[in-house]
Motif scaffolding. Structure first.
Motif, short mmCIF file in Angstrom:
data_model
loop_
_atom_site.label_atom_id
_atom_site.label_comp_id
_atom_site.label_asym_id
_atom_site.label_seq_id
_atom_site.Cartn_x
_atom_site.Cartn_y
_atom_site.Cartn_z
N GLN A 181 15.33 1.63 -31.96
CA GLN A 181 15.85 1.15 -30.49
C GLN A 181 16.50 2.12 -29.93
O GLN A 181 16.31 3.40 -29.14
CB GLN A 181 16.72 0.38 -30.24
N GLY A 185 15.05 5.51 -27.19
CA GLY A 185 15.61 5.37 -26.29
C GLY A 185 16.34 7.30 -26.54
O GLY A 185 15.57 7.37 -25.41
N SER A 216 19.99 -1.37 -22.96
CA SER A 216 20.05 -1.33 -21.50
C SER A 216 21.57 -1.29 -21.46
O SER A 216 21.68 -0.73 -20.19
CB SER A 216 19.79 -2.35 -21.86
N TRP A 219 20.89 3.24 -21.15
CA TRP A 219 19.67 3.34 -20.47
C TRP A 219 19.36 3.20 -18.63
O TRP A 219 19.43 3.06 -18.73
CB TRP A 219 18.55 2.69 -21.26
N GLY A 242 12.45 1.31 -21.33
CA GLY A 242 13.67 0.20 -21.77
C GLY A 242 13.31 -0.76 -21.91
O GLY A 242 13.82 -1.22 -22.48
N VAL A 246 11.64 -0.45 -25.44
CA VAL A 246 13.28 -0.85 -26.43
C VAL A 246 13.17 -2.02 -26.76
O VAL A 246 13.45 -2.37 -27.37
CB VAL A 246 13.77 0.35 -25.87
#
Length: 335
Positions: A181, A185, A216, A219, A242, A246
């Motif tokens: 992840q 990202g 999160s 992002w 995202g 992600v």
């Protein structure tokens, strides 16, 4: 911490050690080859990422200081009158005076992180030193634990399997997915031209380790800031990436890599990870879930006892079925 990471590495790399032993007859040589290859891979990767991470942390600290002192953040907020209360609050907080020590901390912490302390170096050496014996003498050690334990062989087998499952689920289902992840990202940050993508990728990976948090946290605000600056296309791209890529990768890969091995509710998994990190530091990422798993397993043993103190065990046929259903009978961690 050295013992905890040694245990995790020994469990994860036991299949590799078994393969080396099939090629090399001498136990000492086989364990030495495994430790050497594991060390080269892990230390090489850590050095490669760490060196660039420190560089990006220093550049990011300088960029933050420059943007704040130049007043660029003011222009972004002034373009949106609805954010005027927030703008007034920021003015009262003396943002430049607050950012300077934060930027200095990023620079000095990054440098000290890559250099490391004497204790950390000793722990690293101790980890690989212990790993040699954990791999070479794993069968003797497990037999000794069975001999010393007051639990029956069946219960010890269950306990070993549960601990192995927990470590596998933490390494593959948590660390691997979180690293992926963070990588995805960071790649999107790099593609959109955002500063210090490696740094923010690492931060997203670290936040993704703890359940209920996730990438999160990074992002999301980044997309909001790009929107405030007028880059709505980039903000929308980052948001969709995202949420869809992600965010979905966790639900997609975690069941494949970890399956049902952890066997903990999300709340208990969160408590074990965060509580372990608070109590034990980075080693708590492994030790927290393991402690909770062992506690649950021992409570199950206790609940299986009858009033007169005898232990009720399942028949061998039922045990085999239990291991197959839970994935605990896999070759990877039974030994």
């Amino acid at each position: 911490p050295a013992i905890v990471w040694t245990l995790a590495l020994a469990v994860v790399f036991t299949p590799f050690q078994r393969w080396v032993e099939s090629k090399v007859v001498h136990p000492n040589l086989a364990a030495g080859i495994s430790v050497l290859m594991i060390g080269v891979v892990l230390l090489g990767l850590a050095t490669f990422v760490g060196e660039r991470l420190v560089r990006e942390a220093a550049n990011g600290a300088q960029l933050i200081t420059t943007n704040v002192e130049s007043g660029k953040w003011r222009h972004a907020l002034e373009a949106h009158p609805s954010l005027a209360p927030f703008f007034d609050w920021m003015e009262r907080q003396d943002l430049p005076g607050t950012v300077k020590p934060v930027a200095a901390w990023m620079t000095t912490t990054g440098a000290s992180f890559i250099k490391g302390s004497v204790i950390e170096v000793l722990e690293l050496l101790l980890t690989f030193y212990l790993l040699f014996y954990f791999l070479r003498d794993r069968r003797t050690a497990l037999h000794l634990l069975r001999t010393l334990s007051p639990l029956s062989d069946i219960q010890m087998t269950r306990l070993f399997d549960r601990v192995g499952d927990t470590i596998y689920a933490t390494i593959y289902g948590t660390l691997t997915v979180s690293a992926l992840q963070g990588l995805l990202g960071g790649l999107m940050f790099w593609w959109l031209g955002l500063p210090t993508p490696l740094l923010w990728g690492v931060v997203m990976g670290l936040l993704a380790v703890a359940p209920m948090l996730g990438a999160s946290v990074v992002w999301g605000p980044a997309a909001l800031l790009m929107g405030l600056e007028g880059s709505w296309g980039k903000a929308l791209t980052l948001t969709l990436w995202g949420m869809i890529v992600v965010g979905t990768i966790d639900n997609l890969l975690r069941p494949i890599l970890a399956g049902n091995r952890l066997r903990l509710h999300t709340v208990f998994a969160f408590i074990s990870v965060v509580g372990g990190l608070i109590l034990f530091g980075p080693a708590g990422l492994i030790l927290g879930p393991v402690v909770l798993t062992v506690t649950i397993a021992l409570l199950e043993v206790w609940s299986s006892r009858t009033i007169d103190g005898t232990v009720v065990d399942v028949e061998p046929e039922e045990l085999s079925s239990f291991e197959n259903e839970g994935g605990a009978g896999s070759e990877g961690h039974n030994s």
